[in-house]
Design a protein around this motif. Structure first.
Motif, PDB file in Angstrom:
ATOM      1  N   UNK A  62       6.675  24.111  11.637  1.00 40.50           N
ATOM      2  CA  UNK A  62       7.027  23.244  12.997  1.00 40.50           C
ATOM      3  C   UNK A  62       5.924  22.511  13.149  1.00 40.50           C
ATOM      4  N   UNK A  63       5.712  21.244  12.944  1.00 38.61           N
ATOM      5  CA  UNK A  63       4.547  20.409  13.065  1.00 38.61           C
ATOM      6  C   UNK A  63       4.234  20.018  14.605  1.00 38.61           C
ATOM      7  N   UNK A  64       2.923  20.414  14.795  1.00 36.96           N
ATOM      8  CA  UNK A  64       2.127  20.234  15.919  1.00 36.96           C
ATOM      9  C   UNK A  64       2.516  19.123  16.772  1.00 36.96           C
ATOM     10  N   UNK A  65       2.827  17.790  16.231  1.00 37.79           N
ATOM     11  CA  UNK A  65       3.301  16.601  16.776  1.00 37.79           C
ATOM     12  C   UNK A  65       4.738  16.330  17.158  1.00 37.79           C
ATOM     13  N   UNK A  66       5.388  17.412  16.911  1.00 37.71           N
ATOM     14  CA  UNK A  66       6.905  17.279  16.694  1.00 37.71           C
ATOM     15  C   UNK A  66       7.217  17.366  18.319  1.00 37.71           C
ATOM     16  N   UNK A  67       8.172  16.512  18.782  1.00 37.70           N
ATOM     17  CA  UNK A  67       8.594  16.244  20.179  1.00 37.70           C
ATOM     18  C   UNK A  67       9.771  17.704  20.135  1.00 37.70           C
ATOM     19  N   UNK A  68       9.940  17.973  21.410  1.00 34.23           N
ATOM     20  CA  UNK A  68      11.138  18.946  21.717  1.00 34.23           C
ATOM     21  C   UNK A  68      12.489  18.755  20.916  1.00 34.23           C
ATOM     22  N   UNK A  69      12.737  17.064  21.027  1.00 34.20           N
ATOM     23  CA  UNK A  69      14.104  16.964  20.145  1.00 34.20           C
ATOM     24  C   UNK A  69      14.003  17.175  19.004  1.00 34.20           C
ATOM     25  N   UNK A  70      12.988  16.786  18.239  1.00 37.55           N
ATOM     26  CA  UNK A  70      12.773  16.927  16.669  1.00 37.55           C
ATOM     27  C   UNK A  70      12.780  18.506  16.280  1.00 37.55           C
ATOM     28  N   UNK A  71      12.027  19.363  17.477  1.00 40.70           N
ATOM     29  CA  UNK A  71      12.004  20.743  16.978  1.00 40.70           C
ATOM     30  C   UNK A  71      13.366  21.203  17.220  1.00 40.70           C
ATOM     31  N   UNK A  72      14.252  20.878  18.127  1.00 40.78           N
ATOM     32  CA  UNK A  72      15.620  21.182  18.169  1.00 40.78           C
ATOM     33  C   UNK A  72      16.402  20.900  16.954  1.00 40.78           C
ATOM     34  N   UNK A  73      16.095  19.654  16.405  1.00 39.78           N
ATOM     35  CA  UNK A  73      16.827  19.075  15.171  1.00 39.78           C
ATOM     36  C   UNK A  73      16.636  19.918  13.993  1.00 39.78           C
ATOM     37  N   UNK A  74      15.216  20.450  14.153  1.00 37.31           N
ATOM     38  CA  UNK A  74      14.645  21.140  12.663  1.00 37.31           C
ATOM     39  C   UNK A  74      15.415  22.663  13.015  1.00 37.31           C
ATOM     40  N   UNK A  75      15.624  23.205  14.031  1.00 42.19           N
ATOM     41  CA  UNK A  75      16.240  24.510  14.297  1.00 42.19           C
ATOM     42  C   UNK A  75      17.823  24.365  13.798  1.00 42.19           C
ATOM     43  N   UNK A  76      18.312  23.197  14.347  1.00 36.66           N
ATOM     44  CA  UNK A  76      19.806  23.285  13.992  1.00 36.66           C
ATOM     45  C   UNK A  76      20.168  23.013  12.639  1.00 36.66           C
ATOM     46  N   UNK A  77      19.157  22.281  12.085  1.00 40.97           N
ATOM     47  CA  UNK A  77      19.416  22.121  10.521  1.00 40.97           C
ATOM     48  C   UNK A  77      19.317  23.200   9.792  1.00 40.97           C
ATOM     49  N   UNK A  78      18.393  24.033  10.249  1.00 42.00           N
ATOM     50  CA  UNK A  78      18.231  25.496   9.178  1.00 42.00           C
ATOM     51  C   UNK A  78      19.348  26.371  10.000  1.00 42.00           C
ATOM     52  N   UNK A  79      19.501  26.588  11.292  1.00 42.17           N
ATOM     53  CA  UNK A  79      20.648  27.465  11.572  1.00 42.17           C
ATOM     54  C   UNK A  79      21.800  27.176  11.236  1.00 42.17           C
ATOM     55  N   UNK A  80      21.991  25.882  11.196  1.00 46.11           N
ATOM     56  CA  UNK A  80      23.471  25.352  10.613  1.00 46.11           C
ATOM     57  C   UNK A  80      23.832  25.627   9.376  1.00 46.11           C
ATOM     58  N   UNK A  81      22.923  25.973   8.231  1.00 47.04           N
ATOM     59  CA  UNK A  81      22.903  26.463   6.990  1.00 47.04           C
ATOM     60  C   UNK A  81      23.198  27.708   6.831  1.00 47.04           C
ATOM     61  N   UNK A  82      23.300  28.397   8.059  1.00 46.86           N
ATOM     62  CA  UNK A  82      23.602  29.852   7.836  1.00 46.86           C
ATOM     63  C   UNK A  82      22.553  30.814   7.938  1.00 46.86           C
ATOM     64  N   UNK A  83      21.363  30.153   8.134  1.00 48.06           N
ATOM     65  CA  UNK A  83      20.049  30.893   8.235  1.00 48.06           C
ATOM     66  C   UNK A  83      19.613  31.542   9.782  1.00 48.06           C
ATOM     67  N   UNK A  84      19.106  32.679   9.768  1.00 51.20           N
ATOM     68  CA  UNK A  84      18.464  33.264  11.005  1.00 51.20           C
ATOM     69  C   UNK A  84      16.814  32.993  10.915  1.00 51.20           C
ATOM     70  N   UNK A  85      16.370  32.368  12.002  1.00 50.15           N
ATOM     71  CA  UNK A  85      14.808  32.121  12.065  1.00 50.15           C
ATOM     72  C   UNK A  85      13.826  33.022  12.701  1.00 50.15           C
ATOM     73  N   UNK A  86      12.714  33.178  11.992  1.00 50.99           N
ATOM     74  CA  UNK A  86      11.569  34.219  12.546  1.00 50.99           C
ATOM     75  C   UNK A  86      10.266  33.361  12.625  1.00 50.99           C
TER      76      UNK A  86
END
Length: 280
Positions: A221-245
């Motif tokens: 998760x890149x330091x310059x990523x906005x909250x919206x971009x971070x949310x999109x990254x989470x939703x992309x990975x979680x949407x594939x059926x993954x749990x994040x740690x």
């Protein structure tokens, strides 16, 4: 004291030049003694802006938790091979570790690392960026030595003011693997992504591989990523059926914390996470 001050001034001047002027730097070969793997060599880049890398048993053990010996693993954004080599030690000589990085300056050091430890690793490097569509792309960095950087794309349009004079090649990874490594894909265990803020785009581009083979995924998760971009990254990975740690470092004893929602992605400025496919 005088010699120390001279060395300090010299290092500061070297770092200043590296930020402003592009030049090629060589490498040194360092040797590390690991408890299980034995003697391991690593080519460290002499770029004054890059800290030397040490290969440790703790880091190799981190990857061994996710990479079975003999399996296929993929490092997207290898840089000089600082994670590629520990990944390859986990996969072993009978495994296959594919490394991708389009930056020609770091790629030369990666090639040096590929030649080391041949009896313990099987690393195959490629000078490509991983993209949604194949093509040629501009590569830029915030500093002239190109220690880090990336291509311009829909996620990150400005990687910095220093640009390589030549274009770099982007490939669609799934197409490439089906063409070149179809027989190894059933053994795909692990994919690492570190592409200076474009991680979500790369993960989307390999979504078919993630859905079919369910490898463990590590991304940044890149330091310059906005909250919206971070949310999109989470939703992309979680949407594939993954749990994040979240994990604090590439170390088998590193602190880990479940990332349970998109909001949790804002708890740390810059961080790596691993994602595991959760079966019902």
């Amino acid at each position: 004291m005088i010699s120390y001050l001279k060395e300090l001034i010299s290092k500061k001047l070297s770092r200043k030049r590296a930020r402003r002027y592009t030049q090629e730097y060589g490498h040194t070969i360092d040797t590390f003694q690991l408890e299980k793997e034995g003697e391991i060599q690593f080519a460290n880049w002499q770029n004054p802006l890059i800290r030397p890398k040490a290969i440790t048993q703790q880091e190799v053990n981190f990857f061994k938790k996710f990479i079975p010996e003999g399996s296929l693993c993929i490092d997207i954004g290898t840089n000089i091979g600082d994670t590629t080599v520990p990944m390859a030690l986990a996969a072993g000589k009978k495994g296959t570790t594919l490394g991708f990085d389009p930056n020609p300056l770091v790629y030369k050091i990666l090639e040096a690392n590929v030649k080391l430890n041949p009896e313990k690793t099987n690393i195959i490097p490629y000078p490509f960026a991983i993209t949604k569509e194949a093509g040629e792309f501009s590569y830029a960095s915030s500093e002239a030595s190109f220690g880090n950087g990336g291509i311009s794309n829909e996620v990150v349009s400005n990687q910095g003011s220093f640009q390589l004079p030549q274009k770099v090649q982007g490939i669609v990874l799934e197409d490439f693997l089906l063409r070149e490594y179809a027989e190894l894909l059933p053994r795909l265990s692990f994919i690492k992504v570190d592409v200076e803020g474009a991680d979500r785009e790369v993960i989307e581009s390999v979504g078919g591989l993630l859905k079919k083979y369910k490898p463990v995924l590590v991304a940044e998760c890149f330091k310059r990523s906005t909250p919206a971009e971070r949310a999109e990254l989470y939703e992309t990975v979680a949407g594939l059926g993954y749990s994040l740690y979240y994990f604090a470092d590439f170390d088998e004893q590193a602190e880990t914390t479940p990332i349970k929602s998109a909001k949790d992605m804002n708890r740390w400025k810059t961080f790596n996470f691993y994602a595991i496919f959760e079966t019902a």
